[in-house]
Design a protein around this motif. Structure first.
Motif, short mmCIF file in Angstrom:
data_model
loop_
_atom_site.label_atom_id
_atom_site.label_comp_id
_atom_site.label_asym_id
_atom_site.label_seq_id
_atom_site.Cartn_x
_atom_site.Cartn_y
_atom_site.Cartn_z
N ALA A 124 0.73 -1.18 -0.11
CA ALA A 124 -0.07 -0.13 0.19
C ALA A 124 0.83 1.08 0.02
N GLU A 125 1.93 1.20 0.88
CA GLU A 125 2.85 2.48 0.77
C GLU A 125 3.48 2.53 -0.40
N LEU A 126 4.00 1.56 -1.26
CA LEU A 126 4.35 1.48 -2.29
C LEU A 126 3.49 2.36 -3.52
N LEU A 127 2.34 1.61 -3.44
CA LEU A 127 1.33 2.20 -4.36
C LEU A 127 1.12 3.73 -4.15
N ALA A 161 -2.50 -1.91 -11.37
CA ALA A 161 -2.50 -2.90 -12.53
C ALA A 161 -0.85 -2.81 -13.04
N PHE A 162 -0.33 -1.66 -12.88
CA PHE A 162 1.09 -1.43 -13.35
C PHE A 162 1.99 -2.35 -12.50
N LEU A 163 1.87 -2.28 -11.25
CA LEU A 163 2.55 -3.07 -10.13
C LEU A 163 2.43 -4.71 -10.34
N GLN A 182 12.33 -5.01 -3.66
CA GLN A 182 12.87 -3.77 -3.79
C GLN A 182 12.48 -3.06 -5.37
N VAL A 183 12.28 -1.73 -5.14
CA VAL A 183 11.81 -1.14 -6.32
C VAL A 183 12.40 0.27 -6.47
#
Length: 193
Positions: A124-127, A161-163, A182-183
């Motif tokens: 959720a934080e990444l999004l 969707a991208f992720l 990792q991103v």
């Protein structure tokens, strides 16, 4: 006095030159079976600097090849020449480009900024960190790695969707999550013929 866009060091002139290098390298590949060899010292200073790039080929609006580097390995002009050749003749998803296809092939070049690691504690934080339409992402975990250029947002407009699709490209399940993922994000200067 020449206009600002016609100077060899202007961004417009650099883009025009990089597209010409890509086209010349593919044409050279069709004739000689190898990428165009460039002397980076003959190029404008910005094209001599180490930068990472991707070259994308399309025919009739459909992907025909896309190869690039995520890290700067060589002078930008040389990187584009190598990636254009590879996109035409070494993309494992397609047969080598034929002379019959050449006239209807459109070239795009994306010059990447250096990747910046993102810090997050959950999916959720990444999004929340992802900037749709702007960010290119590199996702990795162990031996799994995949990237999407910012241009992919036109086909996958939501961060979710991208992720999901990026995980699949990296060889992971769409719903997969672990604290070892990792991103890194990067941006591109993208331009086409």
């Amino acid at each position: 006095m020449p206009s600002a866009d016609s100077r060899p060091d202007s961004p417009a002139s650099q883009r025009t030159r990089l597209l010409a290098i890509a086209r010349d390298s593919i044409a050279h590949g069709l004739e000689q079976g190898e990428p165009l060899a460039l002397d980076p010292e003959q190029e404008a200073p910005a094209l001599r600097a180490p930068r990472a790039s991707f070259v994308t080929l399309e025919q009739d609006g459909q992907l025909r090849g896309c190869i690039g580097h995520l890290e700067a390995l060589t002078a930008l002009a040389c990187d584009v020449a190598e990636n254009a050749y590879a996109a035409a003749f070494r993309d494992p998803r397609f047969p080598p480009l034929s002379a019959e296809e050449w006239d209807r092939t459109r070239i795009s070049v994306s010059v990447l900024t250096p990747p910046q690691p993102l810090t997050f504690a959950s999916e959720a934080e990444l999004l929340d960190l992802i900037q749709p339409g702007i960010d290119g992402l590199i996702l990795s975990e162990g031996s799994h790695r995949g990237t999407f250029l910012p241009s992919v947002w036109s086909q996958l407009p939501s961060p979710e969707a991208f992720l999901r699709h990026l995980k699949q490209k990296a060889g992971l399940a769409p719903a997969y999550w672990s604290d070892r993922i990792q991103v890194a994000r990067y941006h591109t200067d993208s331009f086409s013929e």
